[in-house]
Scaffold this active site. Sequence first.
Site, PDB file in Angstrom:
ATOM      1  N   LYS A  22       0.941  -1.451   0.084  1.00 11.99           N
ATOM      2  CA  LYS A  22      -0.244   0.081   0.057  1.00 11.99           C
ATOM      3  C   LYS A  22       0.891   1.365   0.029  1.00 11.99           C
ATOM      4  CE  LYS A  22      -1.884  -1.185   3.963  1.00 11.99           C
ATOM      5  NZ  LYS A  22      -1.237  -2.255   4.174  1.00 11.99           N
ATOM      6  N   ARG A  94      -9.104   1.404   9.223  1.00  6.72           N
ATOM      7  CA  ARG A  94      -8.768  -0.106   9.696  1.00  6.72           C
ATOM      8  C   ARG A  94      -9.700  -0.900  10.340  1.00  6.72           C
ATOM      9  NH1 ARG A  94      -3.116   1.067   9.060  1.00  6.72           N
ATOM     10  NH2 ARG A  94      -1.806  -0.798   9.811  1.00  6.72           N
ATOM     11  N   ARG A 132      12.308  -5.230   4.445  1.00  2.00           N
ATOM     12  CA  ARG A 132      11.962  -3.892   4.098  1.00  2.00           C
ATOM     13  C   ARG A 132      12.945  -2.961   4.991  1.00  2.00           C
ATOM     14  NH1 ARG A 132       6.037  -1.596   5.173  1.00  2.00           N
ATOM     15  NH2 ARG A 132       6.400  -2.200   7.421  1.00  2.00           N
ATOM     16  N   ARG A 165      11.693  -1.153  10.626  1.00  3.19           N
ATOM     17  CA  ARG A 165      10.765  -0.608  11.474  1.00  3.19           C
ATOM     18  C   ARG A 165      10.696  -1.344  12.739  1.00  3.19           C
ATOM     19  NH1 ARG A 165       5.396   0.706   8.117  1.00  3.19           N
ATOM     20  NH2 ARG A 165       4.631  -0.519   9.790  1.00  3.19           N
ATOM     21  N   ARG A 176       0.473  -8.614  13.649  1.00  2.00           N
ATOM     22  CA  ARG A 176      -0.219  -7.518  12.875  1.00  2.00           C
ATOM     23  C   ARG A 176      -1.172  -8.304  11.820  1.00  2.00           C
ATOM     24  NH1 ARG A 176       4.978  -4.765  10.925  1.00  2.00           N
ATOM     25  NH2 ARG A 176       3.526  -3.698   9.437  1.00  2.00           N
TER      26      ARG A 176
HETATM   27  P1  AP5 Z   1       4.977  -1.655   1.702  1.00  2.00           P
HETATM   28  O1  AP5 Z   1       4.722  -0.810   0.464  1.00  2.00           O
HETATM   29  O2  AP5 Z   1       5.880  -0.926   2.707  1.00  2.00           O
HETATM   30  O3  AP5 Z   1       3.859  -2.231   2.360  1.00  2.00           O
HETATM   31  P2  AP5 Z   1       2.381  -1.604   3.194  1.00  2.00           P
HETATM   32  O4  AP5 Z   1       1.296  -2.438   2.521  1.00  2.00           O
HETATM   33  O5  AP5 Z   1       2.151  -0.405   3.056  1.00  2.00           O
HETATM   34  O6  AP5 Z   1       2.868  -2.334   4.694  1.00  2.00           O
HETATM   35  P3  AP5 Z   1       2.948  -1.601   6.117  1.00  2.00           P
HETATM   36  O7  AP5 Z   1       3.618  -2.561   6.840  1.00  2.00           O
HETATM   37  O8  AP5 Z   1       3.490  -0.155   6.046  1.00  2.00           O
HETATM   38  O9  AP5 Z   1       1.277  -1.531   6.427  1.00  2.00           O
HETATM   39  P4  AP5 Z   1       0.835  -1.625   7.930  1.00  2.00           P
HETATM   40  O10 AP5 Z   1      -0.755  -1.414   7.370  1.00  2.00           O
HETATM   41  O11 AP5 Z   1       0.960  -2.763   8.443  1.00  2.00           O
HETATM   42  O12 AP5 Z   1       1.532  -0.328   8.520  1.00  2.00           O
HETATM   43  P5  AP5 Z   1       1.242   0.971   8.768  1.00  2.00           P
HETATM   44  O13 AP5 Z   1       2.540   1.809   9.021  1.00  2.00           O
HETATM   45  O14 AP5 Z   1       0.143   1.560   8.166  1.00  2.00           O
HETATM   46  O15 AP5 Z   1       5.792  -2.680   1.169  1.00  2.00           O
HETATM   47  C1  AP5 Z   1       6.362  -3.755   2.060  1.00  2.00           C
HETATM   48  C2  AP5 Z   1       7.658  -4.401   1.561  1.00  2.00           C
HETATM   49  O16 AP5 Z   1       7.201  -5.021   0.282  1.00  2.00           O
HETATM   50  C3  AP5 Z   1       8.705  -3.087   1.155  1.00  2.00           C
HETATM   51  O17 AP5 Z   1       9.958  -3.650   1.359  1.00  2.00           O
HETATM   52  C4  AP5 Z   1       8.346  -3.161  -0.489  1.00  2.00           C
HETATM   53  O18 AP5 Z   1       9.648  -2.597  -1.202  1.00  2.00           O
HETATM   54  C5  AP5 Z   1       8.093  -4.509  -0.855  1.00  2.00           C
HETATM   55  N1  AP5 Z   1       7.116  -4.449  -1.885  1.00  2.00           N
HETATM   56  C6  AP5 Z   1       5.832  -3.642  -1.944  1.00  2.00           C
HETATM   57  N2  AP5 Z   1       5.238  -4.024  -3.218  1.00  2.00           N
HETATM   58  C7  AP5 Z   1       5.955  -5.195  -3.749  1.00  2.00           C
HETATM   59  C8  AP5 Z   1       5.741  -5.983  -4.769  1.00  2.00           C
HETATM   60  N3  AP5 Z   1       4.471  -5.858  -5.751  1.00  2.00           N
HETATM   61  N4  AP5 Z   1       6.437  -7.085  -5.152  1.00  2.00           N
HETATM   62  C9  AP5 Z   1       7.423  -7.228  -3.967  1.00  2.00           C
HETATM   63  N5  AP5 Z   1       7.956  -6.673  -3.167  1.00  2.00           N
HETATM   64  C10 AP5 Z   1       7.042  -5.487  -3.053  1.00  2.00           C
HETATM   65  O19 AP5 Z   1       0.594   0.901  10.575  1.00  2.00           O
HETATM   66  C11 AP5 Z   1       1.656   0.498  11.372  1.00  2.00           C
HETATM   67  C12 AP5 Z   1       0.983   0.762  13.002  1.00  2.00           C
HETATM   68  O20 AP5 Z   1       0.390   2.003  13.196  1.00  2.00           O
HETATM   69  C13 AP5 Z   1      -0.270  -0.510  12.944  1.00  2.00           C
HETATM   70  O21 AP5 Z   1       0.065  -1.558  13.320  1.00  2.00           O
HETATM   71  C14 AP5 Z   1      -1.014   0.119  14.001  1.00  2.00           C
HETATM   72  O22 AP5 Z   1      -0.597  -0.038  15.412  1.00  2.00           O
HETATM   73  C15 AP5 Z   1      -1.040   1.750  13.689  1.00  2.00           C
HETATM   74  N6  AP5 Z   1      -1.939   2.261  12.618  1.00  2.00           N
HETATM   75  C16 AP5 Z   1      -1.813   2.747  11.610  1.00  2.00           C
HETATM   76  N7  AP5 Z   1      -2.722   3.349  11.111  1.00  2.00           N
HETATM   77  C17 AP5 Z   1      -3.733   2.795  11.926  1.00  2.00           C
HETATM   78  C18 AP5 Z   1      -5.114   2.901  11.874  1.00  2.00           C
HETATM   79  N8  AP5 Z   1      -5.914   3.380  10.940  1.00  2.00           N
HETATM   80  N9  AP5 Z   1      -5.870   2.489  13.057  1.00  2.00           N
HETATM   81  C19 AP5 Z   1      -5.300   2.053  14.042  1.00  2.00           C
HETATM   82  N10 AP5 Z   1      -3.916   1.901  14.266  1.00  2.00           N
HETATM   83  C20 AP5 Z   1      -3.361   2.303  13.105  1.00  2.00           C
END
Ligand code: AP5
Length: 227
Positions: A22, A94, A132, A165, A176
């Site tokens: 994403k 979420r 990552r 991270r 997660r």
């Molecule tokens: P990446 O693009 O970073 O993946 P992502 O889907 O963004 O994954 P995240 O881990 O950032 O999502 P998340 O939802 O857990 O974390 P967030 O920061 O929102 O890609 C991942 C890896 O794969 C990278 O290395 C990339 O290069 C590679 N890649 C990408 N596409 C690829 C492809 N097509 N092929 C091969 N490789 C690929 O949330 C973190 C924490 O914050 C949560 O756990 C929670 O505690 C809190 N939080 C955030 N938002 C909320 C909310 N709305 N409500 C409550 N808590 C929240």
Amino acid sequence: MINATEVSVVNLIFLGPPGAGKGTQAQILAQRFGFRQLSTGDMLRANVAADTALGREAKPIMASGALVPDDLIVRMIEAEMGGSGELLFDGFPRTVEQARALDALLARKHASAVAVLFEVDRDVLVDRLTGRWTHLPSGRVYNERTAPPKVAGIDDVTGEPLVQRADDKAETIRTRLDVYDEQTKPLIAYYDDPADPRLVTVDALAPIETVTARLVALINDNGQAGR
Ligand code: AP5
């Protein structure tokens, strides 16, 4: 190469498990097509880094892999939703409660959004996330196996260091993913409501450039519906 003029404007919600890509795609669409990326994860990490009251509250919750309370998240996103331009919600909503709150906020702006579900097998996610590397100030992400920076450990754009991270440890990733299954997956049915279908899907197992091309096609197909 995709041309900016190929894209119809529309507010987007990126939905999918941790590691689905994403953030990667949100950065590309923001850079190429001018979407305003609203990543709740990046906002929370900025608050943690700045040691704000919100950051102090969120830090242990994020480290555990759980979700930060809905009311804090909705207030944070509401504060960022002013102004013009197409919005790209990355990692929000979420929970069903957050989705209802977002619908109310969008209605106030006389706007709506299309949800894009990133479909991906759970077994590739641990591998993606443990490989990552992130530039925290911008949220730019790399992968040591699939999308490496030009110089290991260094951001291509700023020359600043990349970090792994704190929540990208294998055991936290599993938590997660369980939290996603329990609390976020119900949003698929929420946005795929037969009375008001607002969900499209993308094969997120494909290479990054292929996923981008598919997203651009989906945006064009659904542009009018999301206005
Ligand atoms: P990446 O693009 O970073 O993946 P992502 O889907 O963004 O994954 P995240 O881990 O950032 O999502 P998340 O939802 O857990 O974390 P967030 O920061 O929102 O890609 C991942 C890896 O794969 C990278 O290395 C990339 O290069 C590679 N890649 C990408 N596409 C690829 C492809 N097509 N092929 C091969 N490789 C690929 O949330 C973190 C924490 O914050 C949560 O756990 C929670 O505690 C809190 N939080 C955030 N938002 C909320 C909310 N709305 N409500 C409550 N808590 C929240």
